[in-house]
Motif scaffolding. Structure first.
Motif: not given
Length: 275
Positions: A11-21, A53-64
């Motif tokens: 699973i591909h993700f982006d996280d800005t980080g920080g102390d906010g909720e 990105d949900h699996r199979g979409q964007g930069q996440s991996g393609v699964t069976e």
């Protein structure tokens, strides 16, 4: 490029980080977390913004397998736990909303507020399914580029599609859609078409909910959002003017305003928001 192995998928993700909720964004079918870039830009100075990105979409991996909505919900749950992002404000558009409703109902400790965009608790409309299956068949064996002319009017409203000043944006997002992996995306489409409804779990959602729908959405018509509003006790319904099915792109400021307003309602008693 942050990628993590979760629930049998990369699973591909982006996280800005920080102390906010934390605010977690779950995208619609054919897109990626990038469809929320405007919202992230606006919110990141006050909130920790996480897109994936949900699996199979964007930069996440393609699964069976694993493209059913319950498995996608497990993916989201595991990502939230992995990133120590609970409780989060969860924003789900279309398919992302299918995930958000299930997550909020079944994992209440993980979700503090819920924003549902262009989505429905119903199974796929039987009238739409044959058309979508045909488009999916062509995309699988030839490529999405063949059907992009039919897909764009489903994904976007007429205002966006006819605005001469937004031609470059249209070109960009058509490229995003057609760049999806043929195998991954057609498996994802099948998972959406074949999904079960989740009306029966809506009564378990007792947090502030913001519901937004474009007045030009033909994929998930405003009536579906009105039904959600009636079923969710602490919900607010906003109709986005000039938006189709991809409102986070088409009318970003209206979407961001709904997200902020819903977040601000957390901590207020549910009974103060009767439908």
């Amino acid at each position: 490029m942050p990628i993590v192995d979760l629930n049998g998928a990369k699973i591909h993700f982006d996280d800005t980080g920080g102390d906010g909720e934390p605010v977690v964004f779950s995208h619609g079918l054919l897109f990626s977390g990038a469809m929320f870039e405007s919202q992230v830009t606006h919110l990141r100075d006050r909130y920790r913004c996480i897109t994936f990105d949900h699996r199979g979409q964007g930069q996440s991996g393609v699964t069976e397998g694993g493209y059913d909505i319950d498995t996608l919900t497990e993916d989201a749950r595991e990502l939230i736990k992995y990133l120590d992002a609970a409780p989060c404000h969860f924003v789900g558009l279309s398919m992302g909303g299918f995930v958000g409703m299930r997550l909020a109902a079944n994992e209440p400790d993980l979700v503090k507020s819920l924003i549902l965009l262009e989505t429905s608790a119903d199974p796929e409309d039987p009238g739409n399914a044959p058309k979508y299956r045909l488009l999916n068949f062509v995309a699988r064996w030839i490529g999405l580029w063949v059907v992009i002319g039919q897909v764009m009017p489903i994904m976007f409203g007429r205002t966006f599609l006819t605005d001469p000043d937004r031609a470059e944006e249209r070109h960009r997002w058509s490229r995003v859609i057609t760049s999806n992996d043929r195998i991954g995306i057609t498996r994802a489409v099948k998972g959406v078409i074949d999904r079960a409804g989740c009306v029966e779990i809506l009564g378990k959602i007792n947090i502030p909910v913001g519901i937004g729908v474009g007045d030009e959405d033909v994929a998930t018509v405003p009536k579906k959002s009105e039904q959600l509003h009636r079923a969710l006790e602490a919900s607010e319904l906003i109709v986005f003017k000039g938006a189709g099915h991809s409102s986070s792109i088409e009318t970003p400021d209206q979407v961001t305003a709904l997200i902020e307003r819903t977040i601000q309602r957390t901590g207020i008693t549910v009974s103060l928001y009767p439908n």
